[in-house]
Structure formats: C-alpha cells, structure tokens
Scaffold this motif. Sequence first.
Motif, short mmCIF file in Angstrom:
data_model
loop_
_atom_site.label_atom_id
_atom_site.label_comp_id
_atom_site.label_asym_id
_atom_site.label_seq_id
_atom_site.Cartn_x
_atom_site.Cartn_y
_atom_site.Cartn_z
N PRO A 89 -6.34 -28.32 -53.88
CA PRO A 89 -5.39 -28.70 -54.93
C PRO A 89 -5.21 -27.62 -55.99
N LEU A 90 -6.29 -26.92 -56.35
CA LEU A 90 -6.15 -25.86 -57.36
C LEU A 90 -5.34 -24.68 -56.82
N SER A 91 -5.46 -24.41 -55.53
CA SER A 91 -4.63 -23.36 -54.93
C SER A 91 -3.16 -23.73 -55.00
N SER A 92 -2.85 -25.02 -54.82
CA SER A 92 -1.46 -25.48 -54.94
C SER A 92 -0.96 -25.32 -56.37
N VAL A 93 -1.82 -25.61 -57.33
CA VAL A 93 -1.45 -25.44 -58.74
C VAL A 93 -1.12 -23.97 -59.02
N VAL A 94 -1.99 -23.07 -58.56
CA VAL A 94 -1.78 -21.64 -58.80
C VAL A 94 -0.51 -21.17 -58.10
N TRP A 126 2.46 -37.27 -46.52
CA TRP A 126 1.87 -36.64 -47.71
C TRP A 126 1.62 -35.15 -47.47
N LEU A 127 1.13 -34.81 -46.29
CA LEU A 127 0.87 -33.41 -45.96
C LEU A 127 2.15 -32.58 -46.03
N ILE A 128 3.24 -33.11 -45.48
CA ILE A 128 4.52 -32.40 -45.50
C ILE A 128 5.00 -32.23 -46.94
N GLN A 129 4.92 -33.31 -47.70
CA GLN A 129 5.41 -33.27 -49.08
C GLN A 129 4.58 -32.30 -49.94
N ARG A 130 3.27 -32.33 -49.76
CA ARG A 130 2.39 -31.49 -50.59
C ARG A 130 2.51 -30.01 -50.23
N TYR A 131 2.59 -29.70 -48.95
CA TYR A 131 2.50 -28.31 -48.54
C TYR A 131 3.84 -27.72 -48.06
N GLU A 132 4.91 -28.42 -48.31
CA GLU A 132 6.22 -27.96 -47.87
C GLU A 132 6.52 -26.55 -48.34
N MET A 133 6.32 -26.29 -49.61
CA MET A 133 6.66 -24.98 -50.18
C MET A 133 5.75 -23.88 -49.65
N GLN A 134 4.44 -24.17 -49.59
CA GLN A 134 3.51 -23.15 -49.09
C GLN A 134 3.78 -22.83 -47.62
N LEU A 135 4.07 -23.86 -46.83
CA LEU A 135 4.37 -23.63 -45.41
C LEU A 135 5.64 -22.78 -45.25
N GLU A 136 6.61 -23.10 -46.06
CA GLU A 136 7.86 -22.31 -46.02
C GLU A 136 7.59 -20.87 -46.40
N ALA A 137 6.78 -20.65 -47.44
CA ALA A 137 6.47 -19.29 -47.88
C ALA A 137 5.74 -18.49 -46.81
N ARG A 138 4.96 -19.18 -45.95
CA ARG A 138 4.25 -18.49 -44.87
C ARG A 138 5.07 -18.40 -43.59
N GLY A 139 6.32 -18.87 -43.64
CA GLY A 139 7.17 -18.79 -42.44
C GLY A 139 6.77 -19.76 -41.36
N ILE A 140 6.12 -20.85 -41.73
CA ILE A 140 5.65 -21.83 -40.74
C ILE A 140 6.67 -22.94 -40.60
#
Length: 368
Positions: free
Chosen positions: A155-160, A222-236
């Motif tokens: 969660p803190l990595s998501s905040v950062v 929940w996983l999709i909603q929480r990590y949508e942006m990070q996954l997109e940034a990694r090209g996943i």
Amino acid sequence: MAIAAGNSGRILVVDDQSVNLRVVGTLLARQGYEVISAGSGEEALQRYVETPPDLILLDMMMPGMDGFDVLAALHELGPLQVPVVFVTAAHDRDLLLRAFDAGVVDYVTKPFLPEELLARVNAHVGLKLTRDRLERVAREREELVNLVAHDLKNPLSSVVFAAELLRSGLCKAERVPRYLQMIHESADDALGYIRHYLESQADPRAEDIAEDRADLGETLAWLIQRYEMQLEARGIRVELRPPPVVAQVSIHPRVLRQVAENLVTNAMKYAPDAELLLTARAGAPGYWQLIVADRGPGIPPERQRELFKPFVRLHETAVDDGLSSGLGLSLAKRIIARSGGQLWYEPRRQGGARFIIELPEAPTPVFA
C-alpha cells in the motif's frame, strides 16, 4: 524406555545400571517429568536424536562409551542446546573439572539425596524452558515485524507511485481524482493492516469469525481497481475472468487481498510488458481457486524447490524497488495454510508463471 508424566519437561537419563534407571526415573516421573531412559552411550545418542530432551542426566563411568564419549558424540551432532548434569560416584577434582570443560553444567554424586537431585534438575530444566520461551517470543516478534513490514510495502508503494505522478505535473487532469483516491485507499489499507496486527497481538481470539468470508469476484475487482495505473505504467495487459457464480472462501477479505496483491506485484516486477491473467475457478471438491498467471520468464526449474523459502528472490535481475526481501511468497504460503488452504506454483505451457491459491469454500450462513 520412556516414562510419560506431566508437561514439566523431558529428561534423558543415561546409566548402565538398570536399578539406577528405575529409581531415578520413578523419582522424576512423580515430579511430573517425562523420562526417557538409556542403558548405554549408544542408546543415549539414539534416544537423543529420536526425542530431543530438555535435560540429560548422564552417568560418567560406563563401560564402552563413557560420559565423556557421549558428550563428544553429542557435540558432533551440532550445537548442544540441552543442559547436561553428570551423575558420578567419583570425587576426583580433576575429573570434575574435565567434565565442566566438556560442557557439563552441573553434577550429582552417588549415592545422591533425592532432594538434591530434584533441586538441581528443577533449576536446570526451569532455565532451559525459560530460555526456550524467550527464544520463541523473540522469533514470533521478529516474524511479526517481518510480516507487518512486508504487508505495508504494497500500500505504501501505491501511495508513493500516485504521489510522484501528481508531483510531476505530467498526469492528465481527469486522472487526478483517481490518483488522490488511490492515495487515500492505500493509506487506509496500511492503517487497516496495522490495526489488524495490533488487535491480533492483544487478543488472538478477538477476530470476528463471521468476517472470515471473502468473495473471489470482489477480490479480483479490487485488484484491478487498485493496481490499474501501476499495471498500465508497466505495460501489462490484464485479462480478467471472474468466477461464473458467487464464490466465497473461508478467509478474511483483507488477508486474501494482501496475499493476492503480493502475487500481482511480483508479476509487475518480474513480467513487465506482458499479459496478466486474473481468474477464479472451482478447485478440489469444496474448494475454490484464485489464480494469478503471467507471461514472464517463469521460475527456473532449479529455483522452484526454494520458491517458498524465506529470503529467496525469484530472479536476481528483476526490476526492483530496493525493498524486496524475498519474504513475500514464504509469508503468503503460511497465511493461506493457516486458513486451511494451499498456495503453489505451476509453469505455463507457452512460458510464464502461474500461482494458485486454493481455499475452502465458506459455509452457507445460517440465519436465526
């Protein structure tokens, strides 16, 4: 021969005289000790390996392997964590000094007074059991610190991640509310984890059993909603396959989310620019499975045996945030096991890693 009694400790009594074994064994058993008897040095070593004791009462003068030979053999097996008290008829000062040099913590002379023998045994067993308890508490506290630190990382990595995008001024205006929401929800999750651990430490029975019911479809969403942006940034690219029916398993929703997000963040680190499959399906009868599968390099066959060991990292060359400890999969497997489930790895046919969480189906709630 073993004499079972209470739970005050286990004592290995070694003496070549059967009468001594019987007298000492009976005396100790009456005090609540579990007594294991050995009539020779060779038998003592066998009993020690089979059932490690909390104290050894060792006759010094025996035919064949004497007490010193037994001690030397015990040291060869590894660090001796068990106190050894010599029982001897000898009053030779040099012999006793040699015994202490060999690792003996105390001695009793024959013929012994029962009160003296019990006093020495009680003292050394008490110290041994106290030391064991302190070591267990230290291990549990270290385990808790590792668990909390690891689970706060996601969660803190998501905040950062969200905060850095907002600070950069490069994110689109329409995405600003979503990043602010990510910061708020991730911080709330971090506080929830801390609260959960503090409550469980204060009273392990305090958790509400009624809450040990997680919906797999909701967890995937929940996983999709929480990590949508990070996954997109990694090209996943994510393929979501929710369960065909309502699928609920016996585990706290927060606990399942923290295990599942560990698998997703591993895929982000080890399989960027690839496809990620998030799905749920029926497992063995009475079980459901949640699956996280990527198209990365997979786990080398020679590393698969070590995959769930503490402090083992999947790949040394992965993109890293400097916070990876190699604890994630080890902790995740233990968490799932505590809920009556399993976590395992399978290689994918056309390349990639598949991690499967299998948990028992939650019982149908009974309404009064």
